[in-house]
Design a protein around this motif. Structure first.
Motif, PDB file in Angstrom:
ATOM      1  N   MET A   1       0.832  -1.202   0.000  1.00 40.78           N
ATOM      2  CA  MET A   1       0.000   0.000   0.000  1.00 40.78           C
ATOM      3  C   MET A   1       0.862   1.245   0.000  1.00 40.78           C
ATOM      4  N   ALA A   2       1.909   1.269   0.872  1.00 41.39           N
ATOM      5  CA  ALA A   2       2.798   2.420   0.946  1.00 41.39           C
ATOM      6  C   ALA A   2       3.531   2.614  -0.372  1.00 41.39           C
ATOM      7  N   GLN A   3       3.903   1.494  -0.999  1.00 42.14           N
ATOM      8  CA  GLN A   3       4.613   1.590  -2.263  1.00 42.14           C
ATOM      9  C   GLN A   3       3.708   2.175  -3.339  1.00 42.14           C
ATOM     10  N   ARG A   4       2.403   1.781  -3.343  1.00 37.60           N
ATOM     11  CA  ARG A   4       1.467   2.322  -4.323  1.00 37.60           C
ATOM     12  C   ARG A   4       1.274   3.828  -4.118  1.00 37.60           C
ATOM     13  N   GLU A   5       1.170   4.246  -2.845  1.00 37.28           N
ATOM     14  CA  GLU A   5       1.031   5.667  -2.557  1.00 37.28           C
ATOM     15  C   GLU A   5       2.267   6.438  -2.999  1.00 37.28           C
ATOM     16  N   ASN A   6       3.438   5.848  -2.818  1.00 36.72           N
ATOM     17  CA  ASN A   6       4.672   6.505  -3.234  1.00 36.72           C
ATOM     18  C   ASN A   6       4.712   6.683  -4.745  1.00 36.72           C
ATOM     19  N   GLN A   7       4.196   5.673  -5.491  1.00 39.84           N
ATOM     20  CA  GLN A   7       4.157   5.772  -6.945  1.00 39.84           C
ATOM     21  C   GLN A   7       3.220   6.890  -7.381  1.00 39.84           C
ATOM     22  N   VAL A   8       2.080   7.043  -6.660  1.00 39.65           N
ATOM     23  CA  VAL A   8       1.152   8.139  -6.968  1.00 39.65           C
ATOM     24  C   VAL A   8       1.828   9.478  -6.760  1.00 39.65           C
ATOM     25  N   ASN A   9       2.573   9.620  -5.657  1.00 37.50           N
ATOM     26  CA  ASN A   9       3.298  10.869  -5.383  1.00 37.50           C
ATOM     27  C   ASN A   9       4.330  11.153  -6.468  1.00 37.50           C
ATOM     28  N   ARG A  10       5.039  10.103  -6.924  1.00 36.59           N
ATOM     29  CA  ARG A  10       6.014  10.279  -8.004  1.00 36.59           C
ATOM     30  C   ARG A  10       5.345  10.815  -9.249  1.00 36.59           C
ATOM     31  N   ASP A  11       4.179  10.278  -9.592  1.00 37.52           N
ATOM     32  CA  ASP A  11       3.478  10.729 -10.798  1.00 37.52           C
ATOM     33  C   ASP A  11       3.119  12.210 -10.711  1.00 37.52           C
ATOM     34  N   LYS A  12       2.716  12.628  -9.512  1.00 34.66           N
ATOM     35  CA  LYS A  12       2.345  14.045  -9.346  1.00 34.66           C
ATOM     36  C   LYS A  12       3.547  14.965  -9.383  1.00 34.66           C
ATOM     37  N   LEU A  13       4.711  14.446  -9.046  1.00 35.52           N
ATOM     38  CA  LEU A  13       5.905  15.281  -8.969  1.00 35.52           C
ATOM     39  C   LEU A  13       6.836  15.061 -10.150  1.00 35.52           C
ATOM     40  N   CYS A  14       6.289  14.532 -11.245  1.00 33.47           N
ATOM     41  CA  CYS A  14       7.089  14.313 -12.434  1.00 33.47           C
ATOM     42  C   CYS A  14       6.930  15.461 -13.412  1.00 33.47           C
ATOM     43  N   CYS A  15       8.007  15.750 -14.121  1.00 27.92           N
ATOM     44  CA  CYS A  15       7.984  16.781 -15.161  1.00 27.92           C
ATOM     45  C   CYS A  15       7.370  16.179 -16.421  1.00 27.92           C
ATOM     46  N   SER A  16       6.384  16.842 -16.996  1.00 27.72           N
ATOM     47  CA  SER A  16       5.706  16.296 -18.177  1.00 27.72           C
ATOM     48  C   SER A  16       6.549  16.435 -19.435  1.00 27.72           C
ATOM     49  N   ILE A  17       7.705  17.107 -19.322  1.00 27.60           N
ATOM     50  CA  ILE A  17       8.589  17.238 -20.482  1.00 27.60           C
ATOM     51  C   ILE A  17       9.601  16.097 -20.511  1.00 27.60           C
ATOM     52  N   CYS A  18      10.304  15.864 -19.394  1.00 28.95           N
ATOM     53  CA  CYS A  18      11.313  14.794 -19.355  1.00 28.95           C
ATOM     54  C   CYS A  18      10.793  13.506 -18.734  1.00 28.95           C
ATOM     55  N   LEU A  19       9.581  13.566 -18.176  1.00 28.80           N
ATOM     56  CA  LEU A  19       8.917  12.414 -17.579  1.00 28.80           C
ATOM     57  C   LEU A  19       9.668  11.845 -16.379  1.00 28.80           C
ATOM     58  N   ASP A  20      10.507  12.650 -15.756  1.00 27.59           N
ATOM     59  CA  ASP A  20      11.241  12.220 -14.570  1.00 27.59           C
ATOM     60  C   ASP A  20      10.885  13.143 -13.417  1.00 27.59           C
ATOM     61  N   LEU A  21      11.372  12.809 -12.215  1.00 30.25           N
ATOM     62  CA  LEU A  21      11.117  13.654 -11.063  1.00 30.25           C
ATOM     63  C   LEU A  21      11.651  15.069 -11.310  1.00 30.25           C
ATOM     64  N   LEU A  22      10.914  16.046 -10.808  1.00 28.69           N
ATOM     65  CA  LEU A  22      11.275  17.456 -11.004  1.00 28.69           C
ATOM     66  C   LEU A  22      12.667  17.741 -10.449  1.00 28.69           C
ATOM     67  N   LYS A  23      13.460  18.479 -11.247  1.00 32.37           N
ATOM     68  CA  LYS A  23      14.777  18.944 -10.797  1.00 32.37           C
ATOM     69  C   LYS A  23      14.735  20.469 -10.777  1.00 32.37           C
ATOM     70  N   ASP A  24      15.073  21.081  -9.640  1.00 31.57           N
ATOM     71  CA  ASP A  24      14.920  22.538  -9.482  1.00 31.57           C
ATOM     72  C   ASP A  24      13.537  22.952  -9.958  1.00 31.57           C
ATOM     73  N   PRO A  25      12.486  22.458  -9.294  1.00 29.36           N
ATOM     74  CA  PRO A  25      11.123  22.702  -9.761  1.00 29.36           C
ATOM     75  C   PRO A  25      10.764  24.187  -9.770  1.00 29.36           C
ATOM     76  N   VAL A  26      10.053  24.585 -10.832  1.00 24.72           N
ATOM     77  CA  VAL A  26       9.527  25.952 -10.942  1.00 24.72           C
ATOM     78  C   VAL A  26       8.058  25.844 -11.296  1.00 24.72           C
ATOM     79  N   THR A  27       7.282  26.813 -10.839  1.00 27.42           N
ATOM     80  CA  THR A  27       5.851  26.847 -11.129  1.00 27.42           C
ATOM     81  C   THR A  27       5.558  28.079 -11.957  1.00 27.42           C
ATOM     82  N   ILE A  28       4.973  27.914 -13.133  1.00 29.92           N
ATOM     83  CA  ILE A  28       4.681  29.037 -14.026  1.00 29.92           C
ATOM     84  C   ILE A  28       3.292  29.577 -13.704  1.00 29.92           C
ATOM     85  N   PRO A  29       2.901  30.741 -14.250  1.00 32.60           N
ATOM     86  CA  PRO A  29       1.645  31.413 -13.856  1.00 32.60           C
ATOM     87  C   PRO A  29       0.385  30.563 -13.963  1.00 32.60           C
ATOM     88  N   CYS A  30       0.328  29.607 -14.853  1.00 34.50           N
ATOM     89  CA  CYS A  30      -0.889  28.782 -14.983  1.00 34.50           C
ATOM     90  C   CYS A  30      -1.013  27.750 -13.878  1.00 34.50           C
TER      91      CYS A  30
END
Length: 492
Positions: free
Chosen positions: A1-30
């Motif tokens: 269960m914990a592993q499944r939750e961790n995978q969900v968190n990874r998906d939310k924190l992935c960059c949609s451009i490189c498809l990997d975990l965010l590096k130096d994350p930035v949030t744009i106006p949208c």
């Protein structure tokens, strides 16, 4: 269960451009977040357009927004990395060394779910998604994860080997087919695979056939061993009998001995039971039955072999004819054939005290003693009762049905199976199905046997054997219970 939750968190924190975990994350106006370098590179390509858009929602911005590191998301990413590393370590404790890892994962290597034969790369579920979404990638051939992708590459031309050279019995690439294998007998690897799979199926079926043959032979061997041990136990028990009368009584009931004497007879005199026991212990062949024993001085105990082949059984072939006066009104007799014929009124209401009135049965005329053998055949899709009974069997009531009393022994034959009945006790019988049955009676030895006869009439298989003591002469009988069922007594 914990592993499944961790995978969900990874998906939310992935960059949609490189498809990997965010590096130096930035949030744009949208509101969407990206790796700082990923979104910079994306906007650098859009500088000539004067407007800049979000890679996900396509919202445009003028001028180009300033990028500031989102520390909250950065902390979440770091926490997710730690949690994911722990989960990965836990997974490694339960995976085999043959597991294939994703070639695209940069930090924690996830388990690959597919390998691409065009890209020659293995992908985890996340990095595999473009192969399901991008039109050009959808045409790629995906297979189960493999660590041996390089084995399908030609070491000379670095091309995928999609051709099989039957001349040299090896896989080659298309460049090889135009070079050193030019003019050879070649086919696609897929075509050769189909051919080899067909050959494998044939070999598999052949091996399965041999296994069944061996299992059948082993089963027969085990049955023979069990029978020999049983006979040996009978002989040992008889040899330890001390009372002469009891010894001789049991000896006459011993219908089949596991060993045979050198001569065809043994002389028995009063007080010579010890000599007889010695003779029994010196017997060396199978298939002997007691034919007669007379208790006066100088009389002879005659042992006879039991038939083992159809030719030997036919030596005891006896003439069998139906007794029409015993036939139920629905049974029509024509020579050696009887038929169940419920709609033929000319056969109704034939009164006779010997006639069966409640069951569709018929007896034969002959009273059998000694050794007798006969064969019968019927239309195999129907049901028939092949019986041997005393002539004083009841003609009416429940006890008049063959097998329901102690005066009759019957083999019931139905579509694909057998059952033996005597004294209202039913016994399942297994054996090869046949529409032709041989019946062997050794009255003096108390043996009644039913045999399945092959279509070629060469092979006989024992279905059921009765060992008892008959008190009165017996005669064959038949029960027919299906419309237009026929049974024929064979004289050949």
């Amino acid at each position: 269960m914990a592993q499944r939750e961790n995978q969900v968190n990874r998906d939310k924190l992935c960059c949609s451009i490189c498809l990997d975990l965010l590096k130096d994350p930035v949030t744009i106006p949208c509101g969407h977040s990206y790796c700082m370098n990923c979104v910079k590179s994306y906007w650098d390509e859009e500088d000539r357009k004067e407007t800049h858009s979000c890679p996900q929602c396509r919202q445009t911005f003028t001028p180009r927004p300033a990028l500031v590191r989102n520390t909250v998301i950065a902390d979440l990413v770091e926490e997710t990395k730690k949690t994911g590393l722990q989960a990965a370590k836990a997974d490694l404790c339960h995976t085999e060394h043959e597991d294939v890892s994703c070639d695209f994962c940069t930090e924690t290597k996830l388990k690959a779910v597919k390998s691409c034969l065009q890209c020659l790369v293995s992908y985890c579920e996340q990095h595999l998604q473009p192969h399901y979404e991008v039109a050009a990638l959808k045409k790629h051939k995906l297979v189960d994860p493999s660590q041996k992708l390089q084995e399908i590459m030609c070491s000379r031309h670095n091309e995928v080997m999609k051709i099989f050279c039957r001349t040299d019995q090896q896989c080659i690439c298309y460049l090889c087919s135009m070079d050193e294998h030019k003019g050879h007998d070649t086919v696609s690897t897929a075509a050769e695979m189909s051919e080899k799979q067909r050959e494998l199926k044939e070999r598999e079926m052949d091996i399965e056939k041999k296994i069944k043959e061996k299992e059948k032979s082993l089963k027969v061997l085990q049955q023979e061993i069990s029978e020999l041990r049983r006979r040996k136990a009978e002989l040992e028990q008889l040899s330890h009998t001390e009372d002469p009368t009891q010894f001789l009584h049991n000896y006459t009931l011993l219908s089949r001995l596991s060993e045979a004497p050198d001569s065809a007879s043994i002389n028995i005199h009063p007080g010579s039971e010890t000599a007889v026991t010695g003779k029994l212990q010196g017997i060396h062949s199978e298939g002997w039955t007691v034919a007669s024993l007379r208790g006066t001085r100088g009389d002879v105990l005659l042992l006879q072999t039991e038939p083992t082949s159809r030719d030997e059984f036919l030596k005891y072939k006896c003439q069998i004819t139906f007794d029409s006066k015993t036939a139920h009104n629905y049974i029509r007799i024509e020579g050696v054939m009887a038929e169940f014929h419920p709609l033929n009124q000319s056969f109704l209401f034939r009164a006779h005290p010997d006639r069966f009135t409640d069951w569709f049965q018929v007896l034969c005329r002959e009273s059998l003693k000694g050794r007798c053998y006969w064969e019968v055949q019927w239309n195999e899709r129907e049901e028939i009762f092949i019986a041997v009974a005393r002539k004083d069997i009841s003609r009416s009531g429940r006890e008049s049905a063959f097998g329901n009393d102690d005066k009759s022994w019957v083999l019931q034959c139905f579509c694909g199976g057998y059952e033996f009945r005597h004294n209202n006790i039913r016994t399942p019988v297994s054996g090869p199905w046949s529409s032709r049955i041989g019946i062997y009676l050794d009255y003096d030895a108390g043996i009644l046997s039913f045999y399945s006869i092959s279509e070629t009439s060469q092979n006989m298989t024992l279905l059921h054997k009765v060992k008892t003591r008959f008190s009165r002469p017996l005669c064959p009988g038949f029960g027919l219970y299906s419309d237009y069922t026929t049974v024929e007594i064979h004289s050949d």
